[in-house]
Write an enzyme that holds these catalytic residues in place. Structure first.
Site, mmCIF file in Angstrom:
data_model
loop_
_atom_site.group_PDB
_atom_site.id
_atom_site.type_symbol
_atom_site.label_atom_id
_atom_site.label_comp_id
_atom_site.label_asym_id
_atom_site.label_seq_id
_atom_site.Cartn_x
_atom_site.Cartn_y
_atom_site.Cartn_z
ATOM 1 N N HIS A 1 -28.401 28.699 -35.345
ATOM 2 C CA HIS A 1 -28.714 29.418 -35.109
ATOM 3 C C HIS A 1 -28.354 30.894 -36.783
ATOM 4 C CE1 HIS A 1 -28.641 34.272 -34.092
ATOM 5 N NE2 HIS A 1 -27.271 34.333 -33.852
ATOM 6 N N CYS B 1 -27.913 35.706 -28.009
ATOM 7 C CA CYS B 1 -28.756 34.390 -29.443
ATOM 8 C C CYS B 1 -28.874 32.946 -29.044
ATOM 9 C CB CYS B 1 -27.792 34.794 -30.061
ATOM 10 S SG CYS B 1 -27.399 36.750 -30.843
ATOM 11 N N ASN C 1 -29.699 38.344 -38.825
ATOM 12 C CA ASN C 1 -29.523 37.640 -37.585
ATOM 13 C C ASN C 1 -30.743 38.856 -36.435
ATOM 14 O OD1 ASN C 1 -28.869 36.617 -34.867
ATOM 15 N ND2 ASN C 1 -26.718 37.352 -35.352
HETATM 16 N N1 COA Z 1 -19.854 47.312 -45.993
HETATM 17 C C1 COA Z 1 -18.923 47.903 -46.738
HETATM 18 N N2 COA Z 1 -17.505 47.455 -46.086
HETATM 19 C C2 COA Z 1 -17.447 46.404 -44.994
HETATM 20 C C3 COA Z 1 -18.761 46.688 -43.587
HETATM 21 C C4 COA Z 1 -19.960 46.625 -44.569
HETATM 22 N N3 COA Z 1 -20.768 46.747 -43.870
HETATM 23 N N4 COA Z 1 -18.087 46.229 -42.792
HETATM 24 C C5 COA Z 1 -16.950 46.111 -42.747
HETATM 25 N N5 COA Z 1 -16.785 46.913 -44.235
HETATM 26 C C6 COA Z 1 -14.929 46.988 -44.704
HETATM 27 C C7 COA Z 1 -14.000 46.855 -43.288
HETATM 28 O O1 COA Z 1 -13.985 48.350 -42.923
HETATM 29 C C8 COA Z 1 -13.222 45.675 -43.767
HETATM 30 O O2 COA Z 1 -12.057 47.184 -44.294
HETATM 31 P P1 COA Z 1 -10.486 47.665 -44.718
HETATM 32 O O3 COA Z 1 -10.354 46.665 -45.389
HETATM 33 O O4 COA Z 1 -10.508 49.033 -45.460
HETATM 34 O O5 COA Z 1 -10.748 47.853 -43.084
HETATM 35 C C9 COA Z 1 -13.346 45.201 -44.528
HETATM 36 O O6 COA Z 1 -14.996 45.607 -44.690
HETATM 37 C C10 COA Z 1 -12.932 43.924 -43.772
HETATM 38 O O7 COA Z 1 -13.440 43.938 -42.693
HETATM 39 P P2 COA Z 1 -13.446 42.903 -41.554
HETATM 40 O O8 COA Z 1 -14.533 43.074 -40.742
HETATM 41 O O9 COA Z 1 -12.998 42.071 -41.797
HETATM 42 O O10 COA Z 1 -14.498 41.647 -42.851
HETATM 43 P P3 COA Z 1 -14.943 39.813 -42.011
HETATM 44 O O11 COA Z 1 -14.745 39.177 -43.713
HETATM 45 O O12 COA Z 1 -14.669 39.781 -41.080
HETATM 46 O O13 COA Z 1 -16.543 40.681 -42.338
HETATM 47 C C11 COA Z 1 -18.408 39.914 -40.633
HETATM 48 C C12 COA Z 1 -17.008 41.030 -40.958
HETATM 49 C C13 COA Z 1 -19.271 41.205 -39.445
HETATM 50 C C14 COA Z 1 -19.261 39.540 -41.661
HETATM 51 C C15 COA Z 1 -17.633 38.743 -40.316
HETATM 52 O O14 COA Z 1 -16.402 39.562 -39.453
HETATM 53 C C16 COA Z 1 -19.048 37.949 -39.507
HETATM 54 O O15 COA Z 1 -19.624 37.639 -39.357
HETATM 55 N N6 COA Z 1 -18.468 37.313 -38.191
HETATM 56 C C17 COA Z 1 -19.751 37.288 -37.131
HETATM 57 C C18 COA Z 1 -19.911 38.322 -36.259
HETATM 58 C C19 COA Z 1 -21.541 37.376 -35.943
HETATM 59 O O16 COA Z 1 -21.772 36.540 -35.986
HETATM 60 N N7 COA Z 1 -22.333 38.325 -35.388
HETATM 61 C C20 COA Z 1 -23.338 37.519 -34.244
HETATM 62 C C21 COA Z 1 -23.071 36.303 -33.130
HETATM 63 S S1 COA Z 1 -24.592 35.907 -32.672
#
Ligand code: COA
Length: 321
Positions: free
Chosen positions: A248, A111, A278
């Site tokens: 980004h 990215c 993204n």
């Molecule tokens: N829909 C519904 N629930 C989902 C889900 C989805 N698409 N994806 C994950 N969950 C659930 C998980 O299973 C978890 O459930 P649990 O509590 O029962 O275990 C819960 O939601 C929380 O998951 P978590 O991973 O802790 O969520 P989060 O608040 O960290 O959000 C992201 C997840 C991916 C949105 C966040 O971590 C993020 O944006 N990180 C950066 C990613 C990024 O920018 N990547 C690209 C880099 S270039």
């Protein structure tokens, strides 16, 4: 001489997949995706390829810049989703455009790819080696995504953005801060084809995109403000003098957190994450091209471009429009 952006363009696939559509594929909801990421929909490639999207964006950027393809000296495509392992997407775009005098190659910085491309082009232009550069960020990330993994498949989209840079005495790139940390490669990765040759028959499967979302989130909110501050320091400009911070488009909450850390109003951080999600290396040039298309970039505006991604990689660039 400085490297100045004189024209941008972008291209998106025709098919639009909203969050509702994704909820028919994996257990998720529009509410969850919007709340955690700010994403409402994304474009997914059907007939389009990384090459066709890149070439489409490039043609628009050349037209806007008023530069002919034959005038391009340097053609860089930032991508992790080239249609062919070899040749590079850049060589295929070169052929499509007729950019016969360009040296063309791809770079892989996920990215952060477009920022790395600026880093390279700036050095070539500043040193007087090249005059015109065409930089493209292009991805069909949908082919690397595991469409059964709700933790990643909701986050990404396909598309391409491009910019033409030229040697200029006025405006252009003022300062940059770019970095990498390979020790953290496993936080966000996608394995390539396994070794299968006469002396080794690896049982490993070709990989899908794998991510530790929370680790990436923490890395982003810590590193992006730091590298922006470093670039601003080099540019000898306070954050208050920056008209736009183009970040980004990975997560709305990350962008809001960076705005808060820099003590700058959110209005200075335009977003298209709601409609594009993204798009990896394409994210920054698409946003830039949309800003130019909407007439929101004015001569002399001070603009910061910043991003982060797999590698881990990151970067910030301060420029005058
Ligand atoms: N829909 C519904 N629930 C989902 C889900 C989805 N698409 N994806 C994950 N969950 C659930 C998980 O299973 C978890 O459930 P649990 O509590 O029962 O275990 C819960 O939601 C929380 O998951 P978590 O991973 O802790 O969520 P989060 O608040 O960290 O959000 C992201 C997840 C991916 C949105 C966040 O971590 C993020 O944006 N990180 C950066 C990613 C990024 O920018 N990547 C690209 C880099 S270039």
């Amino acid at each position: 001489m400085k490297a100045k952006i004189i024209g941008t363009g972008y291209e998106l696939p025709a098919f639009e997949a909203d969050n509702q559509y994704l909820s028919t594929l994996v257990e998720t909801s529009d509410e969850w995706i919007r709340e955690r990421t700010g994403i409402g929909k994304r474009r997914l490639a059907r007939e389009e390829t990384t090459t066709s999207l890149a070439a489409g964006a490039a043609k628009k950027a050349l037209a806007r810049a008023g530069v002919r393809a034959e005038e391009i000296d340097l053609l860089i495509v930032a991508t992790i989703t080239s249609d062919t392992n070899t040749p590079s997407t850049a060589c295929r775009v070169q052929a499509e455009l007729g950019a016969v005098h360009a040296v063309a190659f791809d770079i892989n910085a996920a990215c952060s790819g477009f920022l790395y491309a600026i880093h390279i082009a700036d050095a070539f232009i500043r040193s007087g080696i090249y005059r015109h550069a065409l930089l493209i960020g292009a991805e069909t990330l949908s082919k690397l995504v595991d469409w059964t993994d709700r933790g990643t498949c909701v986050l990404f989209g396909d598309g391409a953005g491009a910019a033409v840079l030229t040697a200029s005495e006025e405006g252009g790139v003022i300062a940059q801060s770019v970095g990498s940390n390979g020790e953290k490669w496993e936080v966000l990765s996608c394995l390539g084809r396994p070794v299968q040759n006469p002396v080794c028959q690896s049982q490993a499967e070709p990989g899908y995109l794998k991510m530790n979302g929370q680790e990436v989130f923490k890395f982003a909110i810590r590193t992006v403000p730091l590298c922006i501050e470093q670039a601003l320091l080099k540019a000898e400009l306070p954050a208050e003098e920056i008209t736009w911070f183009l970040l980004h488009q990975a997560n709305k909450r990350i962008i809001q957190s960076v705005a808060k850390r820099l003590k700058q109003p959110e209005e200075k951080f335009p977003m298209n994450i709601e409609t594009c999600a993204n798009t990896s290396a394409a994210s920054l040039p698409i946003l830039l091209a949309q800003m130019e298309e909407q007439g929101r970039l004015k001569a002399k505006d001070k603009v910061v471009l910043s991003g982060f991604g797999a590698g881990l990689t990151w970067g910030a660039c301060v420029l005058e429009w």
